[in-house]
Scaffold this motif. Structure first.
Motif, PDB file in Angstrom:
ATOM      1  N   TRP A  86       3.659  11.371   3.932  1.00  0.00           N
ATOM      2  CA  TRP A  86       1.957  11.047   3.779  1.00  0.00           C
ATOM      3  C   TRP A  86       1.656  12.081   2.788  1.00  0.00           C
ATOM      4  N   LYS A 136      -3.515   2.099  -3.302  1.00  0.00           N
ATOM      5  CA  LYS A 136      -3.753   3.359  -3.039  1.00  0.00           C
ATOM      6  C   LYS A 136      -3.812   4.145  -2.343  1.00  0.00           C
ATOM      7  N   ASP A 145     -11.759   4.615  -1.593  1.00  0.00           N
ATOM      8  CA  ASP A 145     -12.352   3.456  -1.148  1.00  0.00           C
ATOM      9  C   ASP A 145     -13.563   3.563  -0.095  1.00  0.00           C
ATOM     10  N   GLU A 146     -13.942   2.723   0.161  1.00  0.00           N
ATOM     11  CA  GLU A 146     -15.623   3.495   0.566  1.00  0.00           C
ATOM     12  C   GLU A 146     -15.137   2.961   2.011  1.00  0.00           C
ATOM     13  N   SER A 147     -14.075   2.044   2.524  1.00  0.00           N
ATOM     14  CA  SER A 147     -13.675   2.294   4.541  1.00  0.00           C
ATOM     15  C   SER A 147     -12.750   3.149   4.807  1.00  0.00           C
ATOM     16  N   ARG A 148     -12.621   4.516   3.483  1.00  0.00           N
ATOM     17  CA  ARG A 148     -10.933   4.864   3.555  1.00  0.00           C
ATOM     18  C   ARG A 148     -11.420   6.097   2.432  1.00  0.00           C
ATOM     19  N   GLU A 149     -12.043   7.292   2.560  1.00  0.00           N
ATOM     20  CA  GLU A 149     -12.067   8.123   1.133  1.00  0.00           C
ATOM     21  C   GLU A 149     -11.129   9.051   1.288  1.00  0.00           C
ATOM     22  N   GLU A 150      -9.804   8.965   2.331  1.00  0.00           N
ATOM     23  CA  GLU A 150      -8.692   9.205   1.683  1.00  0.00           C
ATOM     24  C   GLU A 150      -7.736   8.860   0.713  1.00  0.00           C
ATOM     25  N   ASP A 184       0.379   3.744   1.920  1.00  0.00           N
ATOM     26  CA  ASP A 184       1.001   3.921   3.594  1.00  0.00           C
ATOM     27  C   ASP A 184       2.086   3.143   3.822  1.00  0.00           C
ATOM     28  N   THR A 221       0.708  -1.272   0.431  1.00  0.00           N
ATOM     29  CA  THR A 221      -0.259   0.436   0.139  1.00  0.00           C
ATOM     30  C   THR A 221       0.500   0.957   0.327  1.00  0.00           C
ATOM     31  N   THR A 223      -6.318  10.633  -2.606  1.00  0.00           N
ATOM     32  CA  THR A 223      -6.520  10.806  -3.467  1.00  0.00           C
ATOM     33  C   THR A 223      -6.541  12.719  -4.087  1.00  0.00           C
TER      34      THR A 223
END
Length: 430
Positions: free
Chosen positions: A296, A320, A333-338, A280, A278, A323
């Protein structure tokens, strides 16, 4: 029997005639060695004075580099030859004498070779790169045809830009503004809604003022788009495709890879699945590797991509991204919209990103919001919004840069050698 160098293996111990150019020569007393090329390959012609007579021998000995010839001779198996064959010459017919051919066996500078690119293409090294490029193209069509994709050709002249207009070539389309395409993606999404799974293969243009070994102004992109395909399946198709073309080159271009001195053991390992990391985790990895200046939200440069790639012996997906770093059309990402459901595929050995892809936004309200946030013209993108208005479905796609992929597989240092006539920041000739 008239044939080509690529097919001489079918005529061992038989006399054939080949139309060729003289790539080089050397002579030793009463034997002359002609290095012949015909576009399909290279072969050595051996001319023995005692066998052909003085006239033919002198003609062969005096012929100049890059003169064109018809060479007749008997095909012999020769295990020491790169192709496995050589020609015992019986006759030479000179078609055209080349005088003072500018690219000689001595060392030439890059700018000189680029100024003579139309002739440099004739060299054994450039021939090998172009044959590998051709095999990648052939394998690309084979892969997508075998997997039920339909070839669709998007326009090169567009009225809007998928990623903004800052790196586009602008022109006038009669009384309207137009741009040379930087990607066929948006049009391929429309095609996917009509045909399911599609791919395009064509030239794209980026007015990016970059001089790195990875950048061209005009390059070729392979851009599939797929209806009813979400993020993970998109990655699986990408790794299957890349594995397929690498293995096809290994199978069908062994001689060319050998000519280039490519370490094929590094390519033999290129088989799906590929590792995933990822964004991250990539940031954490880079910070631990001493890249203290990255945090980040920052994009990766060539040194960052190389450091990550060196940790793996296969291409690696970085997934990922934030954005803010990516174009407006990518699905969050639905679980993490940033972050968005995207991935860049980084090639090993320092060749950088060869694929960028993502799941696309399929909700019309969200897409409209993104267009507004990026200050794009809703009127210009109305047709793109229509795709979400009439039967929208989850869909994904990616783009593979042909020249970077050719550079990686063939092992050449700079992408300028991977396209017949490169367009660079300060080069539009020849």
């Amino acid at each position: 029997m008239k044939t080509t160098i690529a097919k001489v293996g079918q005529f061992v111990d038989q006399e054939v005639t080949i139309g060729a150019w003289l790539a080089g020569k050397r002579s030793s007393g009463k034997i002359a060695f002609l290095q012949l090329r015909d576009g399909t390959g290279f072969i050595q012609g051996v001319v023995v004075k005692a066998e052909v007579g003085d006239d033919i021998f002198q003609q062969a000995k005096n012929v100049t580099q890059e003169s064109s010839l018809y060479v007749t001779g008997v095909v012999r198996a020769e295990e020491r030859a790169p192709s496995g064959f050589e020609l015992t010459v019986t006759k030479v017919e000179v078609l055209h004498v080349a005088v003072d051919y500018p690219i000689t066996p001595k060392e030439h500078g890059t700018e000189f070779l680029m100024d003579h690119r139309h002739l440099w293409l004739r060299s054994k090294r450039q021939h090998a790169v172009m044959k590998i490029r051709n095999e990648i193209i052939r394998a690309t069509y084979e892969f997508f045809n075998d997997n039920d994709f339909v070839k669709v050709d998007p326009p090169i002249l567009t009225g809007s830009a998928p990623e903004g207009t800052s790196e586009l070539f602008a022109t006038k389309y009669f009384d309207e503004d137009a741009y040379l395409s930087q990607s066929g993606q948006l049009y391929m999404e429309a095609a996917a809604m009509a045909l399911g799974r599609v791919f395009s293969f064509g030239p794209t243009f980026r007015a990016e003022k970059s001089k790195t070994r990875r950048h061209l102004i005009e390059f070729w992109m392979i851009e599939p788009e797929m209806a009813f395909v979400e993020f993970e399946e998109n990655l699986e198709i990408q790794e299957q495709f890349v594995s397929y073309i690498v293995q096809s080159v290994l199978k069908n271009c062994a001689l060319e890879l050998k000519t280039l001195g490519r370490d094929t053991s590094k390519l033999e390992n290129i088989k799906a699945p590929f590792p995933r990391i990822t964004y991250d985790d990539a940031i954490t990895f880079l910070q631990e590797k001493g890249f203290g200046d990255i945090s980040w939200g920052d994009d990766f440069g060539a040194p960052h991509e190389t450091a990550i790639a060196e940790h793996y012996d296969k291409p690696v997906f970085i997934t990922k991204y934030p954005t803010s770093l990516k174009p407006f059309y990518m699905q969050p990402d639905e679980s993490r919209e940033e972050v968005v459901l995207c991935a860049d595929l980084i090639a090993p050995e320092g060749y950088g990103e060869i694929i960028g892809g993502s799941q696309r936004i399929h909700d019309d309200h969200l897409l409209k919001q993104r267009i507004e946030e990026h200050k794009l013209s809703q009127d210009a993108y109305q047709w793109y919004l229509d795709l979400r208005k009439y039967g929208s479905v989850p869909h994904s796609g990616f783009g593979l840069g042909l020249e970077r992929t050719v550079a990686w597989i063939s092992g050449v240092e700079h992408v300028r050698e991977t396209i017949p006539f490169p367009r660079l920041l300060n080069r539009l000739y020849p």
